[in-house]
Design an enzyme around this catalytic site. Structure first.
Site, mmCIF file in Angstrom:
data_model
loop_
_atom_site.group_PDB
_atom_site.id
_atom_site.type_symbol
_atom_site.label_atom_id
_atom_site.label_comp_id
_atom_site.label_asym_id
_atom_site.label_seq_id
_atom_site.Cartn_x
_atom_site.Cartn_y
_atom_site.Cartn_z
ATOM 1 N N ILE A 198 27.175 -16.001 9.023
ATOM 2 C CA ILE A 198 26.444 -14.827 8.533
ATOM 3 C C ILE A 198 24.973 -14.995 8.877
ATOM 4 C CG2 ILE A 198 26.035 -13.311 6.559
ATOM 5 C CD1 ILE A 198 28.998 -13.545 7.192
ATOM 6 N N GLU A 199 24.661 -14.776 10.167
ATOM 7 C CA GLU A 199 23.249 -14.802 10.538
ATOM 8 C C GLU A 199 22.661 -13.411 10.289
ATOM 9 O OE1 GLU A 199 22.541 -15.449 14.747
ATOM 10 O OE2 GLU A 199 24.670 -15.407 15.146
ATOM 11 N N CYS A 242 -1.699 -25.549 -10.385
ATOM 12 C CA CYS A 242 -0.634 -25.282 -11.354
ATOM 13 C C CYS A 242 0.546 -26.254 -11.301
ATOM 14 C CB CYS A 242 -0.125 -23.848 -11.220
ATOM 15 S SG CYS A 242 0.669 -23.512 -9.653
ATOM 16 N N VAL A 287 30.839 -29.420 -3.002
ATOM 17 C CA VAL A 287 32.294 -29.517 -2.820
ATOM 18 C C VAL A 287 32.556 -30.640 -1.833
ATOM 19 C CG1 VAL A 287 34.322 -28.333 -1.889
ATOM 20 C CG2 VAL A 287 32.719 -27.113 -3.393
ATOM 21 N N HIS A 329 17.542 -4.461 7.258
ATOM 22 C CA HIS A 329 17.579 -3.832 8.584
ATOM 23 C C HIS A 329 18.256 -2.476 8.551
ATOM 24 C CE1 HIS A 329 15.918 -7.174 10.834
ATOM 25 N NE2 HIS A 329 16.697 -8.002 10.146
ATOM 26 N N CYS A 379 -4.374 -21.674 -3.271
ATOM 27 C CA CYS A 379 -4.468 -23.140 -3.441
ATOM 28 C C CYS A 379 -3.103 -23.817 -3.311
ATOM 29 C CB CYS A 379 -5.180 -23.490 -4.744
ATOM 30 S SG CYS A 379 -4.092 -23.761 -6.162
ATOM 31 N N GLU A 412 27.571 -24.594 -6.182
ATOM 32 C CA GLU A 412 26.425 -24.763 -5.295
ATOM 33 C C GLU A 412 26.020 -26.225 -5.276
ATOM 34 O OE1 GLU A 412 24.526 -23.015 -3.026
ATOM 35 O OE2 GLU A 412 23.564 -24.970 -2.873
ATOM 36 N N ILE A 439 24.993 -14.512 -0.027
ATOM 37 C CA ILE A 439 26.357 -14.028 0.212
ATOM 38 C C ILE A 439 27.283 -14.435 -0.946
ATOM 39 C CG2 ILE A 439 28.339 -14.169 1.801
ATOM 40 C CD1 ILE A 439 25.866 -12.597 2.901
HETATM 41 C C1 LIG Z 1 14.438 -17.187 10.042
HETATM 42 C C2 LIG Z 1 15.469 -16.233 9.520
HETATM 43 C C3 LIG Z 1 15.137 -14.890 9.324
HETATM 44 C C4 LIG Z 1 16.105 -13.998 8.851
HETATM 45 N N1 LIG Z 1 15.730 -12.722 8.591
HETATM 46 C C5 LIG Z 1 16.625 -11.851 8.070
HETATM 47 C C6 LIG Z 1 16.232 -10.529 7.743
HETATM 48 O O1 LIG Z 1 15.060 -10.176 7.857
HETATM 49 N N2 LIG Z 1 17.181 -9.683 7.290
HETATM 50 C C7 LIG Z 1 18.479 -10.047 7.153
HETATM 51 O O2 LIG Z 1 19.293 -9.200 6.787
HETATM 52 N N3 LIG Z 1 18.888 -11.314 7.411
HETATM 53 C C8 LIG Z 1 17.977 -12.218 7.850
HETATM 54 N N4 LIG Z 1 18.352 -13.505 8.114
HETATM 55 C C9 LIG Z 1 19.725 -13.901 7.848
HETATM 56 C C10 LIG Z 1 19.936 -14.213 6.359
HETATM 57 O O3 LIG Z 1 18.927 -15.055 5.857
HETATM 58 C C11 LIG Z 1 21.296 -14.876 6.185
HETATM 59 O O4 LIG Z 1 22.270 -14.038 6.762
HETATM 60 C C12 LIG Z 1 21.674 -15.145 4.749
HETATM 61 O O5 LIG Z 1 20.640 -15.757 4.033
HETATM 62 C C13 LIG Z 1 22.931 -15.998 4.715
HETATM 63 O O6 LIG Z 1 23.255 -16.259 3.381
HETATM 64 P P1 LIG Z 1 24.404 -17.294 3.031
HETATM 65 O O7 LIG Z 1 24.635 -17.127 1.583
HETATM 66 O O8 LIG Z 1 25.544 -17.112 3.960
HETATM 67 O O9 LIG Z 1 23.789 -18.703 3.407
HETATM 68 P P2 LIG Z 1 22.900 -19.723 2.547
HETATM 69 O O10 LIG Z 1 21.771 -19.053 1.890
HETATM 70 O O11 LIG Z 1 22.575 -20.875 3.431
HETATM 71 O O12 LIG Z 1 23.888 -20.172 1.393
HETATM 72 C C14 LIG Z 1 24.941 -21.083 1.579
HETATM 73 C C15 LIG Z 1 24.942 -22.000 0.381
HETATM 74 O O13 LIG Z 1 26.063 -22.856 0.446
HETATM 75 C C16 LIG Z 1 25.676 -24.085 -0.126
HETATM 76 N N5 LIG Z 1 26.604 -25.129 0.292
HETATM 77 C C17 LIG Z 1 26.756 -25.655 1.529
HETATM 78 N N6 LIG Z 1 27.686 -26.611 1.512
HETATM 79 C C18 LIG Z 1 28.154 -26.703 0.246
HETATM 80 C C19 LIG Z 1 29.108 -27.526 -0.402
HETATM 81 N N7 LIG Z 1 29.796 -28.484 0.253
HETATM 82 N N8 LIG Z 1 29.339 -27.352 -1.730
HETATM 83 C C20 LIG Z 1 28.646 -26.402 -2.434
HETATM 84 N N9 LIG Z 1 27.717 -25.616 -1.852
HETATM 85 C C21 LIG Z 1 27.472 -25.754 -0.532
HETATM 86 C C22 LIG Z 1 24.265 -24.278 0.410
HETATM 87 O O14 LIG Z 1 23.535 -25.240 -0.342
HETATM 88 C C23 LIG Z 1 23.702 -22.891 0.340
HETATM 89 O O15 LIG Z 1 22.981 -22.654 -0.851
HETATM 90 C C24 LIG Z 1 17.417 -14.431 8.593
HETATM 91 C C25 LIG Z 1 17.750 -15.782 8.790
HETATM 92 C C26 LIG Z 1 16.779 -16.677 9.216
HETATM 93 C C27 LIG Z 1 17.118 -18.114 9.385
#
Ligand SMILES: Cc1cc2nc3c(=O)[nH]c(=O)nc-3n(C[C@H](O)[C@H](O)[C@H](O)COP(=O)(O)OP(=O)(O)OC[C@H]3O[C@@H](n4cnc5c(N)ncnc54)[C@H](O)[C@@H]3O)c2cc1C
Length: 507
Positions: A337-338, A442, A173, A50, A437, A32, A13
C-alpha cells in the site's frame, strides 16, 4: 486469548480496518509492534488526499483513491481530524509537459475524478501567484486535499477502541499458527491469540507476515522518500499542492501546504534495501530543493525547521495487494500500500470487510456504534476569553509546556489519556516540540509529565519506543532536579543513553 479477527499493523490501513470492523458485533484485536500507532510509514508521508488522476485506470489504486477521497469530509468531521480541500495543480514547464497534463486529464476523467480542468499559464498564476514564470500550464483538481496523517491514524485507533476493539501496542507478531491450511492463532512475544481470521496490514513487513503462514506470493521493496518541513512564517507560499509531471516511479517532488499551516517539500523516491533506513541525505536535500524551486522559486532551504524520511511499501506487483491469501485460508493481505494509500485508507477498510464477509466471516451490525471521536482542545487556537475560562475551570490549562506552539499541560495529559506513551506520541498529538526550537524547551517537561502519569521512572521514558532512549542531558538534569526535590544526594548515572534526538527531525 480469543478473537474473531486479528489485524496486524496499526498504520493508517490497519487502523481504518479496525474502525470499520468495530461497526460489527465481533471481537477484534489490533496488534502493533511499536509502542504507539502510526509509528511506521503512516506518520512520515506527504499528507495529500490525492484526487486520483495519477493512477492507471482499472487498477485498485485508481478506484480506491477516488472512493477514499470522497469519504474524507465525513471521516475527518467524525474524528475531528484536520483536513481541507485545498486543490492541487500539476504544472507543465514545456509544451511536451502540456501533453502529459492532457494524458492525466484523460486518466483522471476515466477514474471518475470530478472537476478536473486544464489551465493556461495566466489562469494557473491567478490561482497560485508564487509559480515560476516558466510554468506554461497546469491541470487543476479541486478535490485534492490535505490531512494530518498521524492525527488521522491516532483518531481511527481511538475511535475503534471506544467501540470495543482491543488495541495491543508493543506486540510484534512473531509467528502464525496454521492448522489444516487455515489460520488458527497469532503469536506475539507475550500472547497467543486464537483466531480464524487475520488481516495482514503490516506495511513494510507484510511479506514477512505472509511468509509466516507459508505464503510467499509477493515481496516488499522499500522506496525511501525524504521530506523537508518549512517554518510557518512562509506557510502561505502556495495554497494548492503543487505537483510536477510525474516520474516513472513516483508523483515527483511536490510543494505541499500541510494541514498544520507549514509548507513541506518532497518526497524523493529511492529504492533501498534496509526497511529501517530513515536517514535524510545531502543528495536528497539538494534534489528536493532544486525540484521544488523550479516550480515555486520562493521555496528556500533557509526556512527548513525539520526533515524526515518515510519508506513506501512498494511491492513486486504493480498495484495494491488486497486479496485473500491463495495459500492459507482465513488470511487477507492488505499489502504493497504505497501512495495513495493514505487517501485510499477508508475505502480499503470497507473493501477488506467485504472480502472477509465474502470469505465466510459472519458479521452482524453492532448496536450503539459511535462514529464520533471527541475533539481534543487546541488551546493556542482559542480566543483569549475561551482560554481564560479554561484556565479557571482547570489550572493545568494555565501551565504552558511548549512555548513555541503554546501547548498546555492539560493538552499533554489529554494526549496521554488518549494513548500517548512516548515523547514523540505527545508531540504528534499536541505539537509540543514541533516549533522552531524543536523540543529544546519542552522535551524535559513532557518527559516529566509522562513519567508521573504513567508511573514509570524518568529514564524509562523514550522518544519513540525501547530502541530510542532519550539523550543523556535532559534525563540527567531532570533526575537531579527530582532528587533535589526529594532531598536526596546525587543518584546513579543514567543507564543506556545514546544520542537519538536530531535537531532537524520533526518526526
Ligand atoms: C514519503 C511518502 C509520502 C507519501 N505521501 C502520501 C500522500 O501524500 N498521500 C497518500 O495517500 N499516501 C502517501 N504515501 C503513502 C502512505 O503513507 C501509505 O500508503 C500508508 O501510510 C500505508 O499505511 P500502512 O498502514 O499500510 O503502513 P504503516 O503505516 O507502515 O503501518 C504498518 C504497521 O505494521 C506494523 N508492523 C509491522 N510488522 C509487524 C509485526 N510483526 N507485528 C505487529 N505489527 C507490525 C508496523 O510497525 C506499522 O505500524 C506516502 C508514503 C511515503 C513513504
Amino acid at each position: 486469548m480469543k478473537a474473531d479477527v486479528a489485524i496486524i499493523g496499526a498504520g493508517v490501513i490497519g487502523a481504518a480496518i479496525a474502525r470499520e470492523m468495530a461497526r460489527y458485533d465481533l471481537a477484534v484485536v489490533l496488534l502493533e509492534r511499536e509502542v504507539e500507532p502510526a509509528f511506521g510509514t503512516s506518520k512520515a508521508n506527504s499528507g495529500v488526499v490525492h484526487a486520483g488522476f495519477h493512477s492507471a485506470p482499472g487498477t485498485l489504486e485508481a478506484s480506491l483513491c477516488v472512493e477514499g477521497n470522497a469519504m474524507f469530509d465525513e471521516i475527518a468531521a467524525e474524528l475531528s481530524v484536520p483536513f481541507r480541500r485545498n486543490g492541487c495543480l500539476m504544472v507543465a514547464m514545456s509544451p511536451e509537459e502540456v501533453d502529459v497534463l492532457r494524458e492525466h486529464l484523460d486518466r483522471g476523467r476515466r477514474n471518475g475524478v470530478p472537476g478536473l480542468r486544464l489551465l493556461d499559464a495566466g489562469e494557473a498564476r491567478a490561482l497560485e501567484p508564487g509559480l515560476a514564470p516558466e510554468v506554461v500550464g497546469a491541470l487543476h483538481a479541486p478535490t485534492s486535499g490535505i490531512v494530518c496523517p498521524y492525527q488521522l491514524t491516532f483518531a481511527l485507533v481511538e475511535n475503534a477502541v471506544a467501540n470495543g476493539v482491543r488495541f495491543m501496542a508493543g506486540s510484534p507478531v512473531t509467528s502464525l499458527h496454521v492448522r489444516e491450511g487455515r489460520i488458527a492463532a497469532v503469536e506475539t512475544a507475550e500472547a497467543i491469540i486464537e483466531t480464524t481470521w487475520v488481516v495482514n496490514a503490516a506495511g513494510l513487513f507484510a511479506d514477512q507476515i505472509a511468509a509466516m503462514a507459508g505464503d510467499e506470493s509477493f515481496e516488499i521493496r522499500p522506496r525511501k522518500g525524504e521530506e523537508y518541513l518549512l517554518d510557518k512564517r512562509v506557510g502561505s507560499l502556495v495554497r494548492s499542492t503543487v505537483f510536477p509531471v510525474p516520474t516513472p516511479v513516483s508523483k515527483g517532488i511536490l510543494v505541499i501546504p500541510t494541514a498544520d499551516g507549514n509548507i513541506m517539500v518532497g518526497p524523493t523516491a529511492e529504492d533501498v534495501s534496509d526497511r529501517l533506513d530513515l536517514a535524510t541525505t545531502r543528495a536528497g536535500f539538494e534534489a528536493v530543493f532544486a525540484a521544488a524551486r523550479r516550480m515555486v522559486p520562493a521555496v528556500s532551504p533557509r526556512d527548513v525547521i525539520a526533515s524526515f524520511a518515510g519508506l513506501r511499501a512498494a511491492s513486486s506487483e504493480r498495484d495494491f495487494i488486497i486479496r485473500p491469501s491463495g495459500v492459507t485460508r482465513g488470511m487477507v493481505h492488505v499489502a504493497g500500500i504505497e501512495s495513495p494509500g493514505l487517501t485510499a485508507a477508508p475505502a480499503i477498510a470497507r473493501m477488506v470487510v467485504g472480502i472477509l464477509r465474502d470469505e465466510g466471516l459472519e458479521a452482524r451490525a453492532r448496536r450503539g456504534f459511535n462514529p464520533i471521536r471527541p475533539a481534543p482542545v487546541r488551546f493556542s487556537q482559542l480566543s483569549r476569553a475561551e482560554q481564560a475560562r479554561l484556565v479557571e475551570s482547570d489550572p493545568s490549562f494555565g501551565r504552558i509546556v511548549c512555548r513555541c506552539e503554546t501547548v498546555t499541560e492539560a493538552e499533554v495529559l489529554d494526549a496521554i489519556r488518549r494513548g500517548a506513551r512516548t515523547v514523540d506520541g505527545v508531540k504528534l498529538r499536541t505539537r509540543a516540540g514541533m516549533g522552531r526550537c524543536q523540543g529544546g524547551f519542552c522535551m524535559p517537561r513532557v518527559m516529566k509529565i509522562l513519567s508521573r502519569e504513567l508511573g514509570v521512572p524518568l529514564e524509562a521514558i523514550t522518544k519513540r519506543g525501547p530502541s530510542s532512549p532519550i539523550a543523556p542531558y535532559p534525563a540527567k538534569a531532570l533526575l537531579r532536579e527530582a532528587q533535589e526535590e526529594a532531598g536526596d544526594g546525587p543518584g546513579p548515572a543514567v543507564a543506556h543513553v545514546s544520542h537519538h534526538m536530531s535537531p532537524a527531525t520533526g518526526r
